[in-house]
Scaffold this motif. Sequence first.
Motif, mmCIF file in Angstrom:
data_model
loop_
_atom_site.group_PDB
_atom_site.id
_atom_site.type_symbol
_atom_site.label_atom_id
_atom_site.label_comp_id
_atom_site.label_asym_id
_atom_site.label_seq_id
_atom_site.Cartn_x
_atom_site.Cartn_y
_atom_site.Cartn_z
ATOM 1 N N SER A 79 18.628 -7.858 -16.823
ATOM 2 C CA SER A 79 19.006 -6.779 -15.916
ATOM 3 C C SER A 79 17.907 -6.493 -14.903
ATOM 4 O O SER A 79 16.827 -7.067 -14.959
ATOM 5 C CB SER A 79 19.271 -5.508 -16.736
ATOM 6 N N LYS A 80 18.188 -5.566 -14.006
ATOM 7 C CA LYS A 80 17.219 -5.294 -12.945
ATOM 8 C C LYS A 80 15.967 -4.594 -13.475
ATOM 9 O O LYS A 80 14.939 -4.575 -12.805
ATOM 10 C CB LYS A 80 17.857 -4.519 -11.794
ATOM 11 N N ASN A 81 16.066 -4.033 -14.658
ATOM 12 C CA ASN A 81 14.895 -3.364 -15.234
ATOM 13 C C ASN A 81 14.110 -4.229 -16.206
ATOM 14 O O ASN A 81 13.170 -3.762 -16.834
ATOM 15 C CB ASN A 81 15.331 -2.086 -15.948
ATOM 16 N N GLN A 82 14.532 -5.476 -16.338
ATOM 17 C CA GLN A 82 13.831 -6.364 -17.268
ATOM 18 C C GLN A 82 12.741 -7.138 -16.514
ATOM 19 O O GLN A 82 13.029 -8.030 -15.733
ATOM 20 C CB GLN A 82 14.818 -7.331 -17.916
ATOM 21 N N TYR A 83 11.501 -6.827 -16.786
ATOM 22 C CA TYR A 83 10.374 -7.489 -16.118
ATOM 23 C C TYR A 83 10.301 -8.967 -16.494
ATOM 24 O O TYR A 83 9.964 -9.833 -15.697
ATOM 25 C CB TYR A 83 9.068 -6.786 -16.513
ATOM 26 N N GLY A 84 10.578 -9.242 -17.753
ATOM 27 C CA GLY A 84 10.496 -10.635 -18.218
ATOM 28 C C GLY A 84 9.211 -10.939 -18.958
ATOM 29 O O GLY A 84 8.897 -12.097 -19.198
ATOM 30 N N ALA A 85 8.456 -9.894 -19.325
ATOM 31 C CA ALA A 85 7.246 -10.113 -20.123
ATOM 32 C C ALA A 85 7.088 -8.978 -21.122
ATOM 33 O O ALA A 85 7.331 -7.812 -20.804
ATOM 34 C CB ALA A 85 6.006 -10.204 -19.238
ATOM 35 N N LEU A 86 6.726 -9.356 -22.346
ATOM 36 C CA LEU A 86 6.391 -8.374 -23.384
ATOM 37 C C LEU A 86 4.942 -8.592 -23.770
ATOM 38 O O LEU A 86 4.496 -9.728 -23.907
ATOM 39 C CB LEU A 86 7.238 -8.597 -24.641
ATOM 40 N N ILE A 87 4.227 -7.502 -23.933
ATOM 41 C CA ILE A 87 2.848 -7.607 -24.394
ATOM 42 C C ILE A 87 2.761 -7.008 -25.797
ATOM 43 O O ILE A 87 2.998 -5.816 -25.979
ATOM 44 C CB ILE A 87 1.893 -6.866 -23.434
ATOM 45 N N PHE A 88 2.470 -7.872 -26.770
ATOM 46 C CA PHE A 88 2.270 -7.391 -28.146
ATOM 47 C C PHE A 88 0.777 -7.186 -28.355
ATOM 48 O O PHE A 88 0.019 -8.152 -28.407
ATOM 49 C CB PHE A 88 2.788 -8.415 -29.161
ATOM 50 N N LYS A 89 0.394 -5.918 -28.447
ATOM 51 C CA LYS A 89 -1.047 -5.654 -28.635
ATOM 52 C C LYS A 89 -1.411 -5.678 -30.114
ATOM 53 O O LYS A 89 -0.842 -4.932 -30.896
ATOM 54 C CB LYS A 89 -1.430 -4.309 -28.000
ATOM 55 N N ASN A 300 10.451 -17.433 -19.037
ATOM 56 C CA ASN A 300 9.949 -18.339 -18.003
ATOM 57 C C ASN A 300 10.895 -18.460 -16.810
ATOM 58 O O ASN A 300 10.576 -19.123 -15.836
ATOM 59 C CB ASN A 300 9.705 -19.723 -18.639
ATOM 60 N N HIS A 301 12.067 -17.836 -16.876
ATOM 61 C CA HIS A 301 12.993 -17.832 -15.742
ATOM 62 C C HIS A 301 12.871 -16.553 -14.930
ATOM 63 O O HIS A 301 13.391 -16.461 -13.829
ATOM 64 C CB HIS A 301 14.441 -17.975 -16.234
ATOM 65 N N LEU A 302 12.203 -15.561 -15.501
ATOM 66 C CA LEU A 302 12.082 -14.262 -14.817
ATOM 67 C C LEU A 302 10.664 -13.966 -14.361
ATOM 68 O O LEU A 302 10.449 -13.267 -13.372
ATOM 69 C CB LEU A 302 12.484 -13.121 -15.778
ATOM 70 N N CYS A 303 9.713 -14.478 -15.107
ATOM 71 C CA CYS A 303 8.345 -14.018 -14.916
ATOM 72 C C CYS A 303 7.384 -15.203 -14.815
ATOM 73 O O CYS A 303 7.394 -16.085 -15.680
ATOM 74 C CB CYS A 303 7.957 -13.109 -16.089
#
Length: 365
Positions: A79-89, A300-303
């Motif tokens: 969706s338009k709000n999906q950056y395409g990256a998650l950061i697991f700290k 890898n298709h979004l970010c």
Amino acid sequence: MNSIKILDNETLTQVKLLPTVIEITSQEQRMIKDAAIHLQKKYGNYENRDFIRHVHQLASYFLPERILNIAADFASDFSKNQYGALIFKGLMEIDQENIGSTPPNWQSADYSKFNLYGFACALIHGALPSKPVQYYSQRQGGGLIHAIIPDEKMRETQTGSGSSTDLYVHTEDAFLKHQADFLSFMYVRNEEQVPSTLYSIRSHESIGENYRPLFDRIYKIPKDANLETEQNEVDTLDSVLYGNYKLPFMRFDAAEQLFNSSIKQTEEAQQYLTEFWEEARHLIYSGFTPQAGDVILVNNHLCAHGRSAFRAGVRNIDGIEHPCERRIMLRMMSKVSLIDMRAHTLTEDPFFVIEEHLGKNFQHL
Ligand code: RE
């Protein structure tokens, strides 16, 4: 979501959408570590195909429910709000002493030291669900995990072994039809405190309408700097954007598509790419500096991802330079479907991709 201001050549740009940050709790951390230890006992090595074949079931069984839910949403949210990256700290605690001194390059790395981390990363991909794979086009395969280590001899290159130049944002293997769907970057150490750069196609306002020509298959997508290119055939053309017209995916590599002068895009293609880059380069996010044990997961298709230039083995504290252990990062790539790319995998190993360039395979394999 918070917005952040990035100062870029006197231009103040607002990047509104940011990667999602997930703080791993100590209880979750313990679950992941226990799972990795258990799986290591059972399967020996994360390369074990019995483990990889069952990675989805094992992920569901062993991973904390919150992480399973986040991963499942991430894998199907375009969706338009999906950056395409998650950061697991803090996904894993890293035993720095056991890792020891950073080897001079990836060729001399002792992968047995990364075994436990390999299990943990594979489980995260398994939860998406996506299957860990390797590519002949990168290190001739070289296993499901690649250690990314700065190499003094390679410092000027646009590769994972480089350090002294900015690594331009790129989607991984943009020159392949069957490039990885998801990538994970696990930071074993980043004492130099090098920020990661990320760039999401969702950071543009109405990309589909403004950049319609990027959907045309008129662009040369050359193989990257890792591959010797005697006769770099760039006659195969493809599009930069694809999928949904309103909310597209991208295959983009600024260094290769825009700044590799030897490939000579047509005037028209070069112009569209330049206009796109003029907007895109202000949308690059470098506000996150990964610490040991952090994992960045990207679609890898979004970010797209990259890295700023840095001096390997040097840490700057309050303006004073201190020697430090050089950086180590573990990269894993995965594909959602083994079936779609079957024409481009080894007969005996459907997890091993032998595509060389835009639908063409390496001939000698
Ligand atoms: Re990359």
